[in-house]
Design a protein around this motif. Structure first.
Motif, PDB file in Angstrom:
ATOM      1  N   GLY A  48       0.819  -1.202   0.000  1.00  0.00           N
ATOM      2  CA  GLY A  48       0.000   0.000   0.000  1.00  0.00           C
ATOM      3  C   GLY A  48       0.850   1.249   0.000  1.00  0.00           C
ATOM      4  O   GLY A  48       1.885   1.306   0.665  1.00  0.00           O
ATOM      5  N   THR A 145      -3.744   4.864  -2.377  1.00  0.00           N
ATOM      6  CA  THR A 145      -4.968   5.431  -1.819  1.00  0.00           C
ATOM      7  C   THR A 145      -5.228   6.826  -2.382  1.00  0.00           C
ATOM      8  O   THR A 145      -4.386   7.432  -3.034  1.00  0.00           O
ATOM      9  CB  THR A 145      -4.908   5.493  -0.294  1.00  0.00           C
ATOM     10  N   ILE A 155      -6.117   1.222   4.429  1.00  0.00           N
ATOM     11  CA  ILE A 155      -5.035   0.515   3.769  1.00  0.00           C
ATOM     12  C   ILE A 155      -4.339  -0.469   4.707  1.00  0.00           C
ATOM     13  O   ILE A 155      -3.856  -1.521   4.273  1.00  0.00           O
ATOM     14  CB  ILE A 155      -4.018   1.523   3.171  1.00  0.00           C
TER      15      ILE A 155
END
Length: 314
Positions: A48, A145, A155
């Motif tokens: 992420g 994101t 996340i």
């Protein structure tokens, strides 16, 4: 097995796109597709990238794609979550103009998804889209994101390793962010590290980490300059060290177990919410029931209990 799943497992890129569209639109065949894909998931490494707007997450993601393809020949999936268009409900930036150089690469699949009202930095269907890319055969899936700041916490429940991307101007904001995204980082990246203020930002990150005392994993701080394609090898090396830490400590399986549990709860919550809407739409006396609440003849909790009983009977 669903026809789209057969095509996905055979490497059909268009089938991947079609399946994710069905997932985003909550199409009737969505559940069957996900059920059929499930036995083929769990192999991809999920990374992420989160952080405040303007930190250069998209540019850094673009450089990471190139590095992973060039150095390791990995198949790379990207789920880039963008703000939602108020007109179409889709992702405003489309398939990310910054990553267009990889569009023709058969081993790269990039998908933009609108948040569609989700406040945690990810679209509600993000995790299901990741599962499609996992089954498709992606070795690494990068999840970028939307960039909303302090509330961007979803996340941590999706990625194996979470990279918080900052830039040198973030120094003055670290104190206000530390209650949010600063505390979910497995790694920190100071992007645009050629700009003034990089040293100060790194010192403040370390100062914040010092305040946490002894922790099993101290997030490293890596400097990158995505514009000049600098820092990707160092960042990937740090990510791999974190992966090794997860595996050695037993946190790898623990995190994935926790993720699966939370996913099941989310599926149940989504099913209940959908049935509630169906019940409201089918209830010809709904307006009268609301009027009874407003007039004090019944309370909201009584009506909610009645609705839940009706759902559980179905």
């Amino acid at each position: 097995m669903h026809e789209l799943v057969q095509r996905i497992l055979s490497g059909d890129k268009r089938a991947v796109a079609r399946a994710i569209t069905h997932i985003e639109n909550d199409a009737p065949e969505k559940t069957q597709i996900l059920r059929d894909l499930h036995p083929h998931t769990g192999k991809a490494f999920l990374v992420g990238l989160t952080g405040p707007p303007g930190a250069g997450k998209s540019s850094l993601t673009d450089r990471m794609i190139g590095y992973l393809r060039r150095e390791f020949d990995y198949s790379v999936g990207v789920v880039a979550v963008d703000p939602t268009s108020p007109f179409t409900g889709g992702a405003i930036l489309g398939d990310r103009v910054r990553m267009n150089s990889h569009a023709l690469d058969p081993k790269v699949f990039i998908r933009s998804m609108g948040t569609r009202g989700s406040l945690g930095g990810l679209a509600r269907a993000t995790q299901e889209a990741i599962r499609v890319l996992d089954a498709y055969g992606c070795d690494v899936v990068l999840i970028e994101t939307v960039g909303v700041g302090q509330s961007e916490l979803d996340i941590m429940n999706v990625a194996d390793s979470t990279v918080v991307v900052l830039n040198p101007s973030a120094g003055d904001h670290i104190q206000t962010m530390k209650a949010g995204i600063m505390e979910i980082a497995d790694l920190f990246t100071i992007n645009k590290a050629d700009l003034p203020g990089t040293d100060k930002t790194e010192r403040e990150i370390h100062y914040m980490l010092d305040m946490l005392g002894h922790i099993p994993w101290r997030p490293p701080v890596v400097r990158t300059i995505s514009r000049d394609n600098q820092g990707c090898p160092e960042l990937w090396q740090a990510i791999q060290k974190h992966k090794q830490h997860l595996q050695d400590s037993g946190l790898w399986s623990q995190r994935r177990h926790q993720r699966r549990q939370e996913e099941i709860v989310a599926i149940v919550e989504g099913t209940i919410a959908r049935r509630l809407k169906e019940q409201i739409n089918a209830d010809s006396d709904w307006a009268q029931k609301l009027a009874d609440v407003e007039q004090g003849q019944r309370d909201p909790y009584q009506l909610a209990d009645e609705m839940m009983r009706n759902i559980l009977k179905r």
